[in-house]
Design a protein around this motif. Structure first.
Motif, PDB file in Angstrom:
ATOM      1  N   SER A  30      -2.851  -5.604  -7.397  1.00  0.00           N
ATOM      2  CA  SER A  30      -4.097  -5.094  -7.962  1.00  0.00           C
ATOM      3  C   SER A  30      -4.093  -3.576  -8.108  1.00  0.00           C
ATOM      4  CB  SER A  30      -5.291  -5.543  -7.124  1.00  0.00           C
ATOM      5  OG  SER A  30      -5.265  -4.914  -5.861  1.00  0.00           O
ATOM      6  N   THR A  31      -3.444  -2.874  -7.198  1.00  0.00           N
ATOM      7  CA  THR A  31      -3.399  -1.409  -7.306  1.00  0.00           C
ATOM      8  C   THR A  31      -2.390  -0.950  -8.344  1.00  0.00           C
ATOM      9  OG1 THR A  31      -1.794  -1.238  -5.507  1.00  0.00           O
ATOM     10  CG2 THR A  31      -4.122  -1.007  -4.934  1.00  0.00           C
ATOM     11  N   GLN A  32      -1.398  -1.765  -8.633  1.00  0.00           N
ATOM     12  CA  GLN A  32      -0.351  -1.477  -9.622  1.00  0.00           C
ATOM     13  C   GLN A  32       0.363  -0.160  -9.356  1.00  0.00           C
ATOM     14  OE1 GLN A  32      -2.149  -1.790 -13.478  1.00  0.00           O
ATOM     15  NE2 GLN A  32      -2.369  -4.004 -13.327  1.00  0.00           N
ATOM     16  N   ARG A  33       0.554   0.130  -8.095  1.00  0.00           N
ATOM     17  CA  ARG A  33       1.304   1.326  -7.711  1.00  0.00           C
ATOM     18  C   ARG A  33       1.860   1.110  -6.309  1.00  0.00           C
ATOM     19  NH1 ARG A  33      -1.341   4.440  -3.990  1.00  0.00           N
ATOM     20  NH2 ARG A  33      -3.535   3.959  -3.670  1.00  0.00           N
ATOM     21  N   PRO A  34       2.922   1.821  -5.956  1.00  0.00           N
ATOM     22  CA  PRO A  34       3.437   1.737  -4.589  1.00  0.00           C
ATOM     23  C   PRO A  34       2.431   2.320  -3.596  1.00  0.00           C
ATOM     24  CG  PRO A  34       5.056   2.717  -6.062  1.00  0.00           C
ATOM     25  CD  PRO A  34       3.768   2.624  -6.819  1.00  0.00           C
ATOM     26  N   MET A  35       2.430   1.776  -2.370  1.00  0.00           N
ATOM     27  CA  MET A  35       1.489   2.239  -1.351  1.00  0.00           C
ATOM     28  C   MET A  35       2.218   2.488  -0.037  1.00  0.00           C
ATOM     29  SD  MET A  35      -1.701  -0.378  -1.962  1.00  0.00           S
ATOM     30  CE  MET A  35      -2.851   0.501  -0.933  1.00  0.00           C
ATOM     31  N   ARG A  36       1.725   3.459   0.712  1.00  0.00           N
ATOM     32  CA  ARG A  36       2.252   3.712   2.059  1.00  0.00           C
ATOM     33  C   ARG A  36       1.768   2.621   3.005  1.00  0.00           C
ATOM     34  NH1 ARG A  36       4.801   7.483   3.133  1.00  0.00           N
ATOM     35  NH2 ARG A  36       4.977   9.645   2.680  1.00  0.00           N
ATOM     36  N   ASP A  37       2.482   2.451   4.104  1.00  0.00           N
ATOM     37  CA  ASP A  37       2.096   1.421   5.069  1.00  0.00           C
ATOM     38  C   ASP A  37       0.724   1.698   5.672  1.00  0.00           C
ATOM     39  OD1 ASP A  37       3.018   3.621   6.467  1.00  0.00           O
ATOM     40  OD2 ASP A  37       4.097   2.442   7.961  1.00  0.00           O
ATOM     41  N   THR A  38       0.421   2.967   5.938  1.00  0.00           N
ATOM     42  CA  THR A  38      -0.894   3.295   6.506  1.00  0.00           C
ATOM     43  C   THR A  38      -2.019   2.999   5.520  1.00  0.00           C
ATOM     44  OG1 THR A  38      -0.582   5.588   5.803  1.00  0.00           O
ATOM     45  CG2 THR A  38      -0.007   5.056   8.077  1.00  0.00           C
ATOM     46  N   GLU A  39      -1.720   3.200   4.243  1.00  0.00           N
ATOM     47  CA  GLU A  39      -2.697   2.910   3.197  1.00  0.00           C
ATOM     48  C   GLU A  39      -2.970   1.401   3.111  1.00  0.00           C
ATOM     49  OE1 GLU A  39      -3.126   4.783  -1.281  1.00  0.00           O
ATOM     50  OE2 GLU A  39      -1.150   4.539  -0.400  1.00  0.00           O
ATOM     51  N   ILE A  40      -1.908   0.629   3.197  1.00  0.00           N
ATOM     52  CA  ILE A  40      -2.036  -0.835   3.148  1.00  0.00           C
ATOM     53  C   ILE A  40      -2.837  -1.328   4.344  1.00  0.00           C
ATOM     54  CG2 ILE A  40      -0.757  -3.009   3.277  1.00  0.00           C
ATOM     55  CD1 ILE A  40       1.506  -1.585   1.722  1.00  0.00           C
ATOM     56  N   ILE A  41      -2.513  -0.813   5.521  1.00  0.00           N
ATOM     57  CA  ILE A  41      -3.206  -1.241   6.741  1.00  0.00           C
ATOM     58  C   ILE A  41      -4.687  -0.892   6.675  1.00  0.00           C
ATOM     59  CG2 ILE A  41      -3.406  -0.822   9.227  1.00  0.00           C
ATOM     60  CD1 ILE A  41      -0.327  -0.494   9.233  1.00  0.00           C
ATOM     61  N   SER A  42      -5.013   0.334   6.272  1.00  0.00           N
ATOM     62  CA  SER A  42      -6.422   0.733   6.240  1.00  0.00           C
ATOM     63  C   SER A  42      -7.206  -0.039   5.186  1.00  0.00           C
ATOM     64  CB  SER A  42      -6.550   2.235   6.017  1.00  0.00           C
ATOM     65  OG  SER A  42      -6.072   2.586   4.745  1.00  0.00           O
ATOM     66  N   THR A  43      -6.597  -0.304   4.035  1.00  0.00           N
ATOM     67  CA  THR A  43      -7.284  -1.061   2.993  1.00  0.00           C
ATOM     68  C   THR A  43      -7.544  -2.492   3.443  1.00  0.00           C
ATOM     69  OG1 THR A  43      -6.201   0.291   1.304  1.00  0.00           O
ATOM     70  CG2 THR A  43      -7.188  -1.773   0.576  1.00  0.00           C
ATOM     71  N   TYR A  79       5.851   1.115  -0.037  1.00  0.00           N
ATOM     72  CA  TYR A  79       6.168  -0.272  -0.392  1.00  0.00           C
ATOM     73  C   TYR A  79       5.725  -0.558  -1.817  1.00  0.00           C
ATOM     74  CZ  TYR A  79       6.871  -0.891   4.594  1.00  0.00           C
ATOM     75  OH  TYR A  79       7.327  -0.780   5.875  1.00  0.00           O
ATOM     76  N   SER A  80       6.555  -1.317  -2.536  1.00  0.00           N
ATOM     77  CA  SER A  80       6.210  -1.697  -3.906  1.00  0.00           C
ATOM     78  C   SER A  80       6.717  -3.107  -4.172  1.00  0.00           C
ATOM     79  CB  SER A  80       6.797  -0.702  -4.907  1.00  0.00           C
ATOM     80  OG  SER A  80       8.202  -0.666  -4.791  1.00  0.00           O
ATOM     81  N   LEU A  81       6.180  -3.700  -5.211  1.00  0.00           N
ATOM     82  CA  LEU A  81       6.534  -5.063  -5.580  1.00  0.00           C
ATOM     83  C   LEU A  81       7.854  -5.105  -6.326  1.00  0.00           C
ATOM     84  CD1 LEU A  81       3.110  -6.357  -6.905  1.00  0.00           C
ATOM     85  CD2 LEU A  81       4.230  -7.011  -4.794  1.00  0.00           C
ATOM     86  N   ARG A  82       8.482  -6.250  -6.265  1.00  0.00           N
ATOM     87  CA  ARG A  82       9.639  -6.540  -7.109  1.00  0.00           C
ATOM     88  C   ARG A  82       9.114  -7.411  -8.240  1.00  0.00           C
ATOM     89  NH1 ARG A  82      14.727  -5.664  -4.890  1.00  0.00           N
ATOM     90  NH2 ARG A  82      14.647  -4.956  -2.748  1.00  0.00           N
ATOM     91  N   PRO A  83       8.827  -6.831  -9.402  1.00  0.00           N
ATOM     92  CA  PRO A  83       8.094  -7.549 -10.451  1.00  0.00           C
ATOM     93  C   PRO A  83       8.782  -8.797 -10.973  1.00  0.00           C
ATOM     94  CG  PRO A  83       8.876  -5.416 -11.243  1.00  0.00           C
ATOM     95  CD  PRO A  83       9.188  -5.490  -9.794  1.00  0.00           C
TER      96      PRO A  83
END
Length: 100
Positions: A30-43, A79-83
């Motif tokens: 949904s964010t369509q961008r790579p995210m840091r682990d802390t960002e993922i955890i807080s979200t 972290y990012s997806l493998r599309p």
């Protein structure tokens, strides 16, 4: 003097926590961008209303497992997806519905 070799075992892979992994993948998609682990955890903590240390540990473990399984990629704690594999992965970890 004996010369020997130390045998190293490959770490045993843990089974994925499907629900949490699906939520992490949906967040990254949904964010369509790579995210840091802390960002993922807080979200995720905000979305799921959980901020306990055990939840944070589970998210970190799931991220590490997803990287080791090849589901997502990690570069410098981002972290990012493998599309190419995303649709197959989401189908395989989606909860199975029982037919009645």
């Amino acid at each position: 003097m004996q010369v020997g070799y130390k045998l190293r075992r490959m770490p045993q892979q843990r089974p994925l926590v499907r629900h949490l992994m699906r939520i992490i993948l949906e967040l990254l998609q949904s964010t369509q961008r790579p995210m840091r682990d802390t960002e993922i955890i807080s979200t995720l903590a905000t979305r799921l209303r959980r901020s306990d240390p055990e939840f944070q540990r589970q998210v970190v473990l799931n991220l590490q497992d997803a990287v080791s399984y090849g589901i997502i990629k990690r570069q410098l704690n981002v972290y990012s997806l493998r599309p190419k594999q995303l649709s197959l992965i989401v189908q395989s970890i989606a909860p199975h519905r029982s037919q009645r």
